[in-house]
Design a protein around this motif. Structure first.
Motif, mmCIF file in Angstrom:
data_model
loop_
_atom_site.group_PDB
_atom_site.id
_atom_site.type_symbol
_atom_site.label_atom_id
_atom_site.label_comp_id
_atom_site.label_asym_id
_atom_site.label_seq_id
_atom_site.Cartn_x
_atom_site.Cartn_y
_atom_site.Cartn_z
ATOM 1 N N PRO A 47 -66.658 -8.227 55.105
ATOM 2 C CA PRO A 47 -65.343 -9.962 54.742
ATOM 3 C C PRO A 47 -65.237 -10.082 55.612
ATOM 4 N N GLU A 48 -64.932 -11.764 55.592
ATOM 5 C CA GLU A 48 -64.021 -12.899 56.152
ATOM 6 C C GLU A 48 -62.665 -12.011 56.671
ATOM 7 N N HIS A 49 -62.012 -11.859 55.161
ATOM 8 C CA HIS A 49 -60.699 -11.765 54.612
ATOM 9 C C HIS A 49 -59.860 -11.439 53.869
ATOM 10 N N TRP A 50 -59.831 -10.089 54.193
ATOM 11 C CA TRP A 50 -59.284 -9.284 53.547
ATOM 12 C C TRP A 50 -57.128 -8.485 53.309
ATOM 13 N N CYS A 51 -57.877 -8.090 52.555
ATOM 14 C CA CYS A 51 -55.858 -7.922 52.330
ATOM 15 C C CYS A 51 -55.630 -6.309 52.234
ATOM 16 N N HIS A 52 -55.027 -5.869 52.886
ATOM 17 C CA HIS A 52 -54.137 -4.708 52.620
ATOM 18 C C HIS A 52 -53.082 -4.201 52.431
ATOM 19 N N PRO A 71 -63.741 -5.715 62.625
ATOM 20 C CA PRO A 71 -62.994 -6.001 64.340
ATOM 21 C C PRO A 71 -63.247 -8.008 63.510
ATOM 22 N N GLN A 72 -63.832 -8.463 63.385
ATOM 23 C CA GLN A 72 -63.798 -10.169 63.339
ATOM 24 C C GLN A 72 -63.826 -10.596 61.680
ATOM 25 N N ALA A 73 -62.792 -10.071 60.953
ATOM 26 C CA ALA A 73 -62.551 -10.122 59.446
ATOM 27 C C ALA A 73 -60.445 -10.262 59.990
ATOM 28 N N GLU A 74 -60.171 -11.473 59.484
ATOM 29 C CA GLU A 74 -58.526 -12.225 59.561
ATOM 30 C C GLU A 74 -58.140 -11.433 58.415
ATOM 31 N N CYS A 75 -57.145 -10.432 58.673
ATOM 32 C CA CYS A 75 -56.340 -9.601 57.553
ATOM 33 C C CYS A 75 -55.016 -10.221 57.433
ATOM 34 N N THR A 76 -54.843 -9.632 56.274
ATOM 35 C CA THR A 76 -53.174 -10.087 55.174
ATOM 36 C C THR A 76 -52.767 -9.642 54.697
ATOM 37 N N VAL A 77 -51.745 -8.818 55.369
ATOM 38 C CA VAL A 77 -50.717 -7.666 54.804
ATOM 39 C C VAL A 77 -49.556 -8.243 54.172
ATOM 40 N N TYR A 78 -49.776 -6.665 53.071
ATOM 41 C CA TYR A 78 -48.224 -7.686 51.698
ATOM 42 C C TYR A 78 -47.639 -6.520 51.494
ATOM 43 N N GLU A 79 -46.426 -6.413 52.401
ATOM 44 C CA GLU A 79 -45.832 -5.501 52.065
ATOM 45 C C GLU A 79 -44.454 -6.055 51.494
ATOM 46 N N PRO A 80 -44.204 -5.803 50.014
ATOM 47 C CA PRO A 80 -42.859 -6.882 48.861
ATOM 48 C C PRO A 80 -41.086 -6.064 49.550
ATOM 49 N N GLN A 111 -47.400 -12.871 52.431
ATOM 50 C CA GLN A 111 -48.059 -13.346 50.828
ATOM 51 C C GLN A 111 -49.649 -14.126 50.112
ATOM 52 N N PRO A 112 -50.500 -12.924 50.485
ATOM 53 C CA PRO A 112 -51.746 -13.703 50.436
ATOM 54 C C PRO A 112 -51.736 -15.076 48.990
ATOM 55 N N ALA A 113 -52.624 -15.941 49.716
ATOM 56 C CA ALA A 113 -52.395 -17.174 48.503
ATOM 57 C C ALA A 113 -53.764 -16.750 47.431
ATOM 58 N N GLN A 138 -53.109 -9.457 38.794
ATOM 59 C CA GLN A 138 -52.338 -10.091 40.398
ATOM 60 C C GLN A 138 -53.430 -10.439 41.206
ATOM 61 N N TRP A 139 -54.293 -9.003 41.798
ATOM 62 C CA TRP A 139 -55.123 -8.518 42.246
ATOM 63 C C TRP A 139 -55.857 -9.799 42.261
#
Length: 302
Positions: A47-52, A71-80, A111-113, A138-139
């Motif tokens: 992945p280039e962009h992934w969500c944890h 290591p080259q992938a951008e990560c978005t962390v979601y914690e509500p 919040q991931p788009a 939602q996923w």
């Protein structure tokens, strides 16, 4: 033990537990996450962009393993939940002085788009969701075309020894029913995913004392069954339960240890190309049209 699907979960109790759960991952969650990330060997394209999705409970050590893998992938962390969100920002968020941030491979807590993620990772979460179908949908919205979800959760054979003991003592349900892996596959397809791959394994933990066993269960979750005992249990009740565990546990090991079985369900599925129904008047959303055009360019189709 009932095999009904949720909402055998009490949604109010599920929401309260989700908000009040400790801001740390139980040992079992980290172990399952470590095993699940090995399944990423099946995925050809990184992945280039992934969500944890909710890593504080799902596994902070697992987050490090995933960052090492991609290591080259951008990560978005979601914690509500606010407390866990602050911890995630402190422990996982990229700082302005870190090189990864400037290379575009940093970590943001946000919040991931919609339609922005190539992979969504959710460890040991679905079995506590009061409305898992809505969560899976939602996923699906957050993933790009050909993006995929990787998840794990508890299955129906989990803590079967405890359910038997509760039944023998007439204590009511020991916990809510867990969903079978085939039913999770059906939910994925119903939500728009394709090619779901499901598998499971059993992990057996042993404990020296009933007290240590119950401590582990409290860290993992709560009894979310709608028919659970509504009041508070007293010290005498707890002493009776611990004594019964020590004396009557059917799966007691030869060395006196108490064993507890957990069924772990693993799943992954892809978000497919949207299908357009051919009718006299057909309509396609702008987002789906862009996705189809992008896919056509990538495959050389015109």
């Amino acid at each position: 033990m009932s095999h009904q699907l949720p909402p055998t979960i009490d949604p109010v109790a599920a929401r309260r537990w989700h908000e009040a759960a400790p801001a740390q991952a139980p040992w079992l969650h980290e172990e399952v996450a470590s095993r699940m990330q090995q399944r990423l060997e099946w995925i050809v394209k990184p992945p280039e962009h992934w969500c944890h999705w909710e890593p504080v409970r799902g596994g902070m050590q697992a987050h490090d393993l995933l960052r090492e893998r991609y290591p080259q992938a951008e990560c978005t962390v979601y914690e509500p939940v606010a407390a866990r969100q602050l911890l995630a920002q402190e422990k996982l968020g990229s700082r302005w002085w870190q090189m990864a941030r400037w290379k575009g491979a940093g970590v943001q807590v946000a919040q991931p788009a919609d339609a922005s993620m190539d992979m969504l990772w959710a460890n040991m979460l679905l079995h506590t969701a009061g409305d898992p179908q809505t969560l899976i949908e939602q996923w699906h919205k957050l993933l790009k075309i050909d993006g995929y979800v990787m998840f794990s959760c508890l299955g129906p054979d989990t803590v079967r020894q405890l359910h038997r003991l509760y039944a023998d003592l007439g204590l009511g349900p020991a916990g809510h029913s867990f969903t079978d892996m085939h039913d999770w596959g059906d939910m994925l397809v119903h939500s728009g995913f394709s090619e779901p791959v499901m598998d499971m394994e059993h992990i057996t933990l042993t404990f020296a004392t009933p007290q240590r066993l119950l401590q582990e269960l409290r860290e993992l979750g709560r009894n979310l069954h709608p028919a659970r005992f509504a009041g508070l249990r007293g010290r005498q009740w707890l002493a009776r339960l611990e004594a019964a565990m020590a004396e009557k546990w059917r799966d007691k090991q030869a060395d006196g240890q108490l064993s507890l079985t957990f069924e772990i369900v693993y799943g992954h599925a892809y978000k497919p190309q949207p299908k357009v129904k051919l009718e006299a008047n057909s309509s396609v959303s702008l987002q789906d049209m862009r996705a189809m055009l992008h896919q056509s360019r990538n495959t050389g189709l015109r």
